[in-house]
Write a protein that holds these residues in place. Structure first.
Motif, PDB file in Angstrom:
ATOM      1  N   TYR A  67      -6.503   6.852   2.416  1.00 13.66           N
ATOM      2  CA  TYR A  67      -5.579   7.171   1.352  1.00 13.66           C
ATOM      3  C   TYR A  67      -4.406   7.978   1.893  1.00 13.66           C
ATOM      4  O   TYR A  67      -4.499   8.618   2.935  1.00 13.66           O
ATOM      5  N   ALA A  83      -2.757  10.350  -0.062  1.00 12.81           N
ATOM      6  CA  ALA A  83      -2.820  11.707  -0.621  1.00 12.81           C
ATOM      7  C   ALA A  83      -3.958  11.778  -1.618  1.00 12.81           C
ATOM      8  O   ALA A  83      -4.417  10.766  -2.144  1.00 12.81           O
ATOM      9  N   ARG A  84      -4.401  13.032  -1.868  1.00 14.97           N
ATOM     10  CA  ARG A  84      -5.411  13.293  -2.905  1.00 14.97           C
ATOM     11  C   ARG A  84      -4.792  14.249  -3.911  1.00 14.97           C
ATOM     12  O   ARG A  84      -4.195  15.251  -3.539  1.00 14.97           O
ATOM     13  N   GLY A 141      -8.651  15.337  -6.750  1.00 13.26           N
ATOM     14  CA  GLY A 141      -9.804  14.476  -6.503  1.00 13.26           C
ATOM     15  C   GLY A 141      -9.526  12.985  -6.589  1.00 13.26           C
ATOM     16  O   GLY A 141     -10.357  12.180  -6.209  1.00 13.26           O
ATOM     17  N   GLU A 142      -8.362  12.590  -7.092  1.00 20.27           N
ATOM     18  CA  GLU A 142      -7.996  11.173  -7.155  1.00 20.27           C
ATOM     19  C   GLU A 142      -7.089  10.855  -5.977  1.00 20.27           C
ATOM     20  O   GLU A 142      -6.289  11.685  -5.551  1.00 20.27           O
ATOM     21  N   THR A 143      -7.201   9.643  -5.481  1.00 17.59           N
ATOM     22  CA  THR A 143      -6.436   9.280  -4.281  1.00 17.59           C
ATOM     23  C   THR A 143      -5.241   8.398  -4.611  1.00 17.59           C
ATOM     24  O   THR A 143      -5.215   7.683  -5.620  1.00 17.59           O
ATOM     25  N   ILE A 144      -4.264   8.475  -3.711  1.00 15.67           N
ATOM     26  CA  ILE A 144      -3.122   7.560  -3.702  1.00 15.67           C
ATOM     27  C   ILE A 144      -3.316   6.736  -2.439  1.00 15.67           C
ATOM     28  O   ILE A 144      -3.306   7.277  -1.331  1.00 15.67           O
ATOM     29  N   SER A 145      -3.526   5.440  -2.612  1.00 18.82           N
ATOM     30  CA  SER A 145      -3.837   4.581  -1.458  1.00 18.82           C
ATOM     31  C   SER A 145      -2.594   4.353  -0.606  1.00 18.82           C
ATOM     32  O   SER A 145      -1.457   4.481  -1.069  1.00 18.82           O
ATOM     33  N   GLU A 189      -0.560   1.557  -2.077  1.00 18.01           N
ATOM     34  CA  GLU A 189       0.303   2.017  -3.171  1.00 18.01           C
ATOM     35  C   GLU A 189       1.534   2.743  -2.607  1.00 18.01           C
ATOM     36  O   GLU A 189       2.658   2.521  -3.058  1.00 18.01           O
ATOM     37  N   TYR A 190       1.309   3.585  -1.611  1.00 14.40           N
ATOM     38  CA  TYR A 190       2.404   4.320  -0.971  1.00 14.40           C
ATOM     39  C   TYR A 190       3.372   3.360  -0.286  1.00 14.40           C
ATOM     40  O   TYR A 190       4.593   3.464  -0.448  1.00 14.40           O
ATOM     41  N   VAL A 228       2.782  11.619  -6.198  1.00 17.01           N
ATOM     42  CA  VAL A 228       1.947  12.757  -6.601  1.00 17.01           C
ATOM     43  C   VAL A 228       2.314  13.187  -8.014  1.00 17.01           C
ATOM     44  O   VAL A 228       1.443  13.427  -8.853  1.00 17.01           O
ATOM     45  N   LYS A 230       0.890  10.733 -10.421  1.00 17.06           N
ATOM     46  CA  LYS A 230      -0.562  10.896 -10.554  1.00 17.06           C
ATOM     47  C   LYS A 230      -0.876  12.081 -11.470  1.00 17.06           C
ATOM     48  O   LYS A 230      -1.763  12.006 -12.321  1.00 17.06           O
TER      49      LYS A 230
END
Length: 178
Positions: free
Chosen positions: A1, A3-4, A7-11, A14-15, A53, A56
């Motif tokens: 990933y 970023a977190r 607790g949720e991730t940005i893949s 996606e980035y 971020v 999210k």
């Protein structure tokens, strides 16, 4: 990933997609291809990650406030895409899948629908934020005091003139007072 966020991730996928579309947007704006030096100088990778971020965080807050996009809203958004609805009639699942995975570059219709859901949810949050009322802490404090600070005072009105005749003040007392 990539970023977190709580607790949720940005893949990375996606980035990379967001970075790609941001670069293409700047290329259209400047009418020239961006070089790696230009991308670095503008800080696009950091801008894109910061933006993801922020998104999210907004999506998490939307979930907490129950402002998530509903399946009906996603379906309605799909039915507003002219390519998928010529003459007001849906083209069907096969052409829909081919359009989403081919022309739009998503891995599956589900991924496309998730993206639409995020867009709708972000629009709802932006609308909620834009239409919300901002009140200063000073105004809140003043209203709180007005509503909650009460006092019951009992008093008696007594005319000073009734006592004025019996009061004798000497010049020394006046001098001492002032």
């Amino acid at each position: 990933y990539a970023a977190r966020v709580n607790g949720e991730t940005i893949s990375f996928r996606e980035y990379d997609r967001a970075l790609y579309y941001t670069e293409k947007s700047y290329e259209q704006m400047y009418r020239q291809a961006l070089t790696p030096e230009m991308i670095s100088a503008m800080g696009l990778p950091k801008q894109v990650l910061d933006s993801l971020v922020d998104q999210k965080l907004l999506l998490q807050e939307a979930r907490r406030l129950h402002l998530d996009a509903t399946p009906d809203e996603v379906r309605s958004k799909i039915l507003q895409i002219p390519t998928l609805n010529p003459d007001g009639k849906f083209v069907g699942n096969e052409l829909y899948t081919r359009y989403v995975t081919g022309s739009l570059g998503y891995q599956s219709p589900a991924e496309f629908e998730d993206e639409l859901s995020r867009e709708i949810t972000l629009q709802k949050m932006e609308s909620a934020l834009a239409n919300s009322l901002v009140i200063s802490p000073k105004a809140i404090d003043a209203e709180y005091r007005r509503v909650s600070e009460n006092a019951r005072i009992k008093y008696v009105l007594y005319a000073a003139s009734r006592e004025a005749t019996s009061v004798n003040v000497t010049p020394q007392e006046i001098e001492q007072y002032y």
